[in-house]
Design a protein around this motif. Structure first.
Motif, PDB file in Angstrom:
ATOM      1  N   MET A   1      85.948  -7.483  68.162  1.00 57.25           N
ATOM      2  CA  MET A   1      86.538  -8.742  68.721  1.00 57.25           C
ATOM      3  C   MET A   1      85.430  -8.504  69.739  1.00 57.25           C
ATOM      4  O   MET A   1      84.928  -8.109  70.461  1.00 57.25           O
ATOM      5  CB  MET A   1      87.780  -8.385  69.815  1.00 57.25           C
ATOM      6  CG  MET A   1      87.927  -9.336  69.765  1.00 57.25           C
ATOM      7  SD  MET A   1      89.658  -9.975  70.285  1.00 57.25           S
ATOM      8  CE  MET A   1      89.672  -9.934  72.465  1.00 57.25           C
ATOM      9  N   ASP A   2      84.604  -9.457  69.678  1.00 58.84           N
ATOM     10  CA  ASP A   2      84.267 -10.250  70.736  1.00 58.84           C
ATOM     11  C   ASP A   2      84.346 -10.715  72.099  1.00 58.84           C
ATOM     12  O   ASP A   2      85.118 -11.285  71.946  1.00 58.84           O
ATOM     13  CB  ASP A   2      82.688 -11.454  69.987  1.00 58.84           C
ATOM     14  CG  ASP A   2      81.289 -11.619  70.253  1.00 58.84           C
ATOM     15  OD1 ASP A   2      81.290 -10.455  71.496  1.00 58.84           O
ATOM     16  OD2 ASP A   2      80.827 -12.223  70.135  1.00 58.84           O
ATOM     17  N   VAL A   3      83.629 -10.509  73.081  1.00 56.38           N
ATOM     18  CA  VAL A   3      84.446 -10.487  74.457  1.00 56.38           C
ATOM     19  C   VAL A   3      83.835 -11.978  74.914  1.00 56.38           C
ATOM     20  O   VAL A   3      82.351 -12.041  75.014  1.00 56.38           O
ATOM     21  CB  VAL A   3      84.526  -9.728  75.208  1.00 56.38           C
ATOM     22  CG1 VAL A   3      84.385 -10.036  76.773  1.00 56.38           C
ATOM     23  CG2 VAL A   3      85.058  -7.893  75.471  1.00 56.38           C
ATOM     24  N   TYR A   4      83.950 -12.943  75.196  1.00 62.31           N
ATOM     25  CA  TYR A   4      83.279 -14.204  76.159  1.00 62.31           C
ATOM     26  C   TYR A   4      82.742 -13.218  76.992  1.00 62.31           C
ATOM     27  O   TYR A   4      83.207 -12.743  77.926  1.00 62.31           O
ATOM     28  CB  TYR A   4      84.618 -15.047  76.418  1.00 62.31           C
ATOM     29  CG  TYR A   4      83.599 -16.010  77.130  1.00 62.31           C
ATOM     30  CD1 TYR A   4      83.223 -17.071  76.185  1.00 62.31           C
ATOM     31  CD2 TYR A   4      83.610 -15.668  78.491  1.00 62.31           C
ATOM     32  CE1 TYR A   4      82.490 -18.484  77.143  1.00 62.31           C
ATOM     33  CE2 TYR A   4      83.073 -17.078  79.098  1.00 62.31           C
ATOM     34  CZ  TYR A   4      82.332 -18.387  78.323  1.00 62.31           C
ATOM     35  OH  TYR A   4      81.522 -18.814  79.393  1.00 62.31           O
ATOM     36  N   ARG A   5      81.355 -13.798  77.054  1.00 64.78           N
ATOM     37  CA  ARG A   5      80.912 -13.569  78.309  1.00 64.78           C
ATOM     38  C   ARG A   5      79.511 -14.735  78.964  1.00 64.78           C
ATOM     39  O   ARG A   5      79.694 -14.954  78.217  1.00 64.78           O
ATOM     40  CB  ARG A   5      79.059 -12.807  77.266  1.00 64.78           C
ATOM     41  CG  ARG A   5      79.790 -11.103  77.641  1.00 64.78           C
ATOM     42  CD  ARG A   5      78.099 -10.698  76.486  1.00 64.78           C
ATOM     43  NE  ARG A   5      79.141  -9.239  76.050  1.00 64.78           N
ATOM     44  CZ  ARG A   5      78.791  -8.152  76.890  1.00 64.78           C
ATOM     45  NH1 ARG A   5      77.967  -8.391  77.774  1.00 64.78           N
ATOM     46  NH2 ARG A   5      78.632  -7.077  75.626  1.00 64.78           N
ATOM     47  N   GLU A   6      80.132 -14.678  80.180  1.00 60.43           N
ATOM     48  CA  GLU A   6      79.672 -16.159  80.772  1.00 60.43           C
ATOM     49  C   GLU A   6      77.619 -15.936  81.191  1.00 60.43           C
ATOM     50  O   GLU A   6      77.152 -15.109  80.623  1.00 60.43           O
ATOM     51  CB  GLU A   6      79.996 -15.460  81.861  1.00 60.43           C
ATOM     52  CG  GLU A   6      79.894 -17.425  83.281  1.00 60.43           C
ATOM     53  CD  GLU A   6      80.472 -17.363  84.830  1.00 60.43           C
ATOM     54  OE1 GLU A   6      80.430 -17.640  85.387  1.00 60.43           O
ATOM     55  OE2 GLU A   6      81.277 -15.673  84.818  1.00 60.43           O
ATOM     56  N   PHE A   7      77.373 -17.577  81.018  1.00 63.48           N
ATOM     57  CA  PHE A   7      76.119 -17.547  81.332  1.00 63.48           C
ATOM     58  C   PHE A   7      75.434 -17.914  82.292  1.00 63.48           C
ATOM     59  O   PHE A   7      75.978 -18.866  83.049  1.00 63.48           O
ATOM     60  CB  PHE A   7      76.104 -18.912  80.401  1.00 63.48           C
ATOM     61  CG  PHE A   7      74.101 -19.526  80.360  1.00 63.48           C
ATOM     62  CD1 PHE A   7      73.435 -17.962  80.565  1.00 63.48           C
ATOM     63  CD2 PHE A   7      73.966 -20.040  79.358  1.00 63.48           C
ATOM     64  CE1 PHE A   7      72.360 -18.511  80.186  1.00 63.48           C
ATOM     65  CE2 PHE A   7      72.403 -20.744  79.955  1.00 63.48           C
ATOM     66  CZ  PHE A   7      71.603 -19.392  79.744  1.00 63.48           C
ATOM     67  N   LEU A   8      75.145 -16.791  82.860  1.00 66.38           N
ATOM     68  CA  LEU A   8      74.780 -16.917  84.866  1.00 66.38           C
ATOM     69  C   LEU A   8      73.663 -17.308  84.922  1.00 66.38           C
ATOM     70  O   LEU A   8      72.730 -16.891  84.161  1.00 66.38           O
ATOM     71  CB  LEU A   8      74.628 -15.249  85.363  1.00 66.38           C
ATOM     72  CG  LEU A   8      76.115 -14.816  84.932  1.00 66.38           C
ATOM     73  CD1 LEU A   8      76.150 -12.965  85.334  1.00 66.38           C
ATOM     74  CD2 LEU A   8      77.307 -14.954  85.804  1.00 66.38           C
ATOM     75  N   THR A   9      73.223 -18.457  85.400  1.00 63.51           N
ATOM     76  CA  THR A   9      72.104 -19.687  85.754  1.00 63.51           C
ATOM     77  C   THR A   9      72.296 -19.530  86.816  1.00 63.51           C
ATOM     78  O   THR A   9      72.734 -19.686  87.992  1.00 63.51           O
ATOM     79  CB  THR A   9      72.455 -20.440  85.247  1.00 63.51           C
ATOM     80  OG1 THR A   9      73.456 -21.663  85.126  1.00 63.51           O
ATOM     81  CG2 THR A   9      72.780 -20.615  83.186  1.00 63.51           C
ATOM     82  N   PRO A  10      70.951 -19.449  87.637  1.00 53.37           N
ATOM     83  CA  PRO A  10      70.051 -19.663  88.384  1.00 53.37           C
ATOM     84  C   PRO A  10      70.706 -21.143  89.091  1.00 53.37           C
ATOM     85  O   PRO A  10      70.557 -21.963  88.318  1.00 53.37           O
ATOM     86  CB  PRO A  10      68.817 -19.957  88.599  1.00 53.37           C
ATOM     87  CG  PRO A  10      68.352 -19.880  87.961  1.00 53.37           C
ATOM     88  CD  PRO A  10      69.525 -20.055  86.475  1.00 53.37           C
ATOM     89  N   ASP A  11      70.750 -21.812  90.511  1.00 49.85           N
ATOM     90  CA  ASP A  11      71.124 -22.717  91.037  1.00 49.85           C
ATOM     91  C   ASP A  11      69.238 -23.905  91.181  1.00 49.85           C
ATOM     92  O   ASP A  11      68.817 -22.588  90.979  1.00 49.85           O
ATOM     93  CB  ASP A  11      71.339 -23.207  92.042  1.00 49.85           C
ATOM     94  CG  ASP A  11      71.239 -22.746  93.588  1.00 49.85           C
ATOM     95  OD1 ASP A  11      69.780 -22.655  93.464  1.00 49.85           O
ATOM     96  OD2 ASP A  11      71.692 -22.368  94.426  1.00 49.85           O
ATOM     97  N   ASP A  12      69.785 -25.105  91.208  1.00 48.88           N
ATOM     98  CA  ASP A  12      68.823 -25.950  90.647  1.00 48.88           C
ATOM     99  C   ASP A  12      67.212 -25.167  91.984  1.00 48.88           C
ATOM    100  O   ASP A  12      66.584 -25.737  92.044  1.00 48.88           O
ATOM    101  CB  ASP A  12      68.566 -26.892  91.182  1.00 48.88           C
ATOM    102  CG  ASP A  12      69.922 -27.578  89.539  1.00 48.88           C
ATOM    103  OD1 ASP A  12      69.324 -26.988  88.718  1.00 48.88           O
ATOM    104  OD2 ASP A  12      70.183 -29.274  89.523  1.00 48.88           O
ATOM    105  N   GLU A  13      67.372 -24.896  93.424  1.00 50.81           N
ATOM    106  CA  GLU A  13      67.213 -24.192  93.983  1.00 50.81           C
ATOM    107  C   GLU A  13      66.300 -22.760  94.063  1.00 50.81           C
ATOM    108  O   GLU A  13      64.725 -23.392  94.110  1.00 50.81           O
ATOM    109  CB  GLU A  13      66.942 -24.448  95.677  1.00 50.81           C
ATOM    110  CG  GLU A  13      66.550 -24.536  96.826  1.00 50.81           C
ATOM    111  CD  GLU A  13      67.791 -24.828  98.231  1.00 50.81           C
ATOM    112  OE1 GLU A  13      67.013 -23.651  99.050  1.00 50.81           O
ATOM    113  OE2 GLU A  13      68.610 -25.429  98.162  1.00 50.81           O
ATOM    114  N   GLU A  14      66.974 -22.349  93.506  1.00 50.28           N
ATOM    115  CA  GLU A  14      66.253 -21.266  92.719  1.00 50.28           C
ATOM    116  C   GLU A  14      65.269 -21.597  92.122  1.00 50.28           C
ATOM    117  O   GLU A  14      64.593 -20.765  91.955  1.00 50.28           O
ATOM    118  CB  GLU A  14      67.050 -19.576  92.168  1.00 50.28           C
ATOM    119  CG  GLU A  14      68.196 -20.065  93.608  1.00 50.28           C
ATOM    120  CD  GLU A  14      69.482 -19.034  92.749  1.00 50.28           C
ATOM    121  OE1 GLU A  14      68.436 -17.611  92.308  1.00 50.28           O
ATOM    122  OE2 GLU A  14      70.251 -19.195  92.726  1.00 50.28           O
ATOM    123  N   VAL A  15      65.779 -22.173  90.339  1.00 40.77           N
ATOM    124  CA  VAL A  15      64.741 -22.893  89.526  1.00 40.77           C
ATOM    125  C   VAL A  15      63.810 -23.459  90.521  1.00 40.77           C
ATOM    126  O   VAL A  15      62.294 -23.124  90.459  1.00 40.77           O
ATOM    127  CB  VAL A  15      65.015 -23.180  88.993  1.00 40.77           C
ATOM    128  CG1 VAL A  15      64.028 -24.265  87.898  1.00 40.77           C
ATOM    129  CG2 VAL A  15      66.389 -22.933  87.904  1.00 40.77           C
TER     130      VAL A  15
END
Length: 118
Positions: free
Chosen positions: A1-15
């Motif tokens: 069974m595949d576990v859901y994984r969140e997509f962690l992204t930087p905030d706009d200021e970090e980008v």
């Protein structure tokens, strides 16, 4: 069974701090970065945290599409900058496969992708 994984992204200021560009947002909420390298090539990088997807569209200085890359199951997006380079790295996890896509933005575009069985 595949576990859901969140997509962690930087905030706009970090980008912005790492790459020097603010992400735009399209009508669906997808974040979009439009970039150019020193040789006149352009790249559009978009990412959707809810859909866990990324897309890379790279066009050379003559307007010829060099790459149109789309992948789902992203788990982490990071942006880094050094003295001479700016980079985007995306980690993926898809069932029994995991991998990383690395995008170098400066001084010239390059894309490296690895997806391996675990």
């Amino acid at each position: 069974m595949d576990v859901y994984r969140e997509f962690l992204t930087p905030d706009d200021e970090e980008v912005y701090e790492a790459i020097g560009e603010w992400p735009d947002s399209d009508e669906s909420g997808t974040r979009v970065l439009t970039l150019q390298d020193n040789s006149g090539q352009s790249m559009t990088f978009s990412y959707d945290a809810l859909a866990r997807s990324v897309r890379i569209r790279w066009v050379n200085d003559r307007g010829v599409e060099m790459l149109d890359f789309f992948r789902e199951s992203a788990t982490r997006l990071s942006v880094t900058s050094g003295k001479l380079t700016k980079n985007i790295s995306i980690d993926f996890h898809m069932g029994e496969c995991a991998g990383t896509t690395e995008i170098q933005l400066t001084p010239r575009f390059s894309v490296r992708d690895r997806l391996l069985l675990q």
